[in-house]
Scaffold this motif. Structure first.
Motif: not given
Length: 236
Positions: A113-114, A116-117, A120, A122, A126, A158, A162, A164-165, A167
């Motif tokens: 996650a660290k 790839t975020y 990624l 918007t 994940i 997350l 996170l 913008r995505v 999870v």
């Protein structure tokens, strides 16, 4: 039904075999561009970048390579995992064995996650592979259960952090994979007195959570165990 993956860029860890390979193939069948990360080279039909999710510098480099090949990143699927010493009581489990399970199943997902975020898009997604072992247990599985419970907690954390995505995670019961056969034996899988999922079943669950049709679903653990965890202990 169009699942909305045409030309989407997808990264799958553990994509050389088992559930990861099924996910990679399922995304490709829906028109996505897919790169797998794995310690082993995958089949010829899967574009694989060699990587160990516990090696942060190596993983970061592999992610950069994969994103360059894909031309961007829309979906990340974390399938890399190990079972550890199945059937071994905790009192007989070494600290090294415990650390190895947590390193792959928990730290590996965090590092995925660290790294790839930042890539990624918007609205991306994940999806982690957890397990019904996050909710139920059998003797000799404490490290694995602990690691998969951590993945469920990580999913929620997350989903909040996170922004913008989305999870989410999938928590399947026993799946017919090379790892399960190595742990339980072919006989136990082929003649099980309990339902066993196919890797394709789990891949479809992943695709649902990763796609636009699941847009409102965030921070959730999809428990797919044929309803066993819903059963009361009351003898009725």
């Amino acid at each position: 039904m169009d699942l909305g993956f045409t030309d989407r860029k997808v990264l799958v860890t553990g994509g050389a075999s088992g559930i990861g390979l099924a996910c990679a193939r399922a995304f490709r069948a829906e028109g996505a561009r897919v790169v797998a990360l794995d310690r082993a080279r995958g089949p010829a039909d899967v574009d694989t970048v060699l990587a160990d999710v516990t090696d942060e510098p190596g993983l970061a480099e592999a992610v950069t390579t994969a994103v360059r090949r894909l031309g961007g990143l829309d979906v990340v699927v974390g399938c890399a995992g190990i079972s550890g010493p199945v059937g071994t009581p905790l009192v007989d489990t070494s600290a090294a064995d415990l650390a190895a399970v947590l390193a792959v199943n928990v730290t590996g997902q965090l590092l995925l996650a660290k790294h790839t975020y930042p890539h990624l898009a918007t609205g991306g997604a994940i999806v982690f592979l957890a397990s019904d072992s996050a909710f139920v247990a059998t003797p000799g599985m404490a490290p694995y259960c602990a690691s998969k419970g951590a993945v469920v907690a990580l999913t929620r954390a997350l989903a909040v952090e996170l922004d913008r995505v989305r999870v989410n995670c999938v928590c399947p019961s026993v799946v017919d994979t090379p790892m399960a056969r190595a742990d339980l034996g072919d006989e136990a899988i082929d003649h099980a007195d309990f339902p066993v999922q196919r890797v394709e079943d789990v891949a479809r669950q992943v695709l649902f959570l990763a796609g636009p049709h699941a847009r409102p679903v965030n921070g959730q653990a999809l428990l797919s165990d044929f309803g066993f965890s819903a059963r009361s202990s009351f003898p009725a």
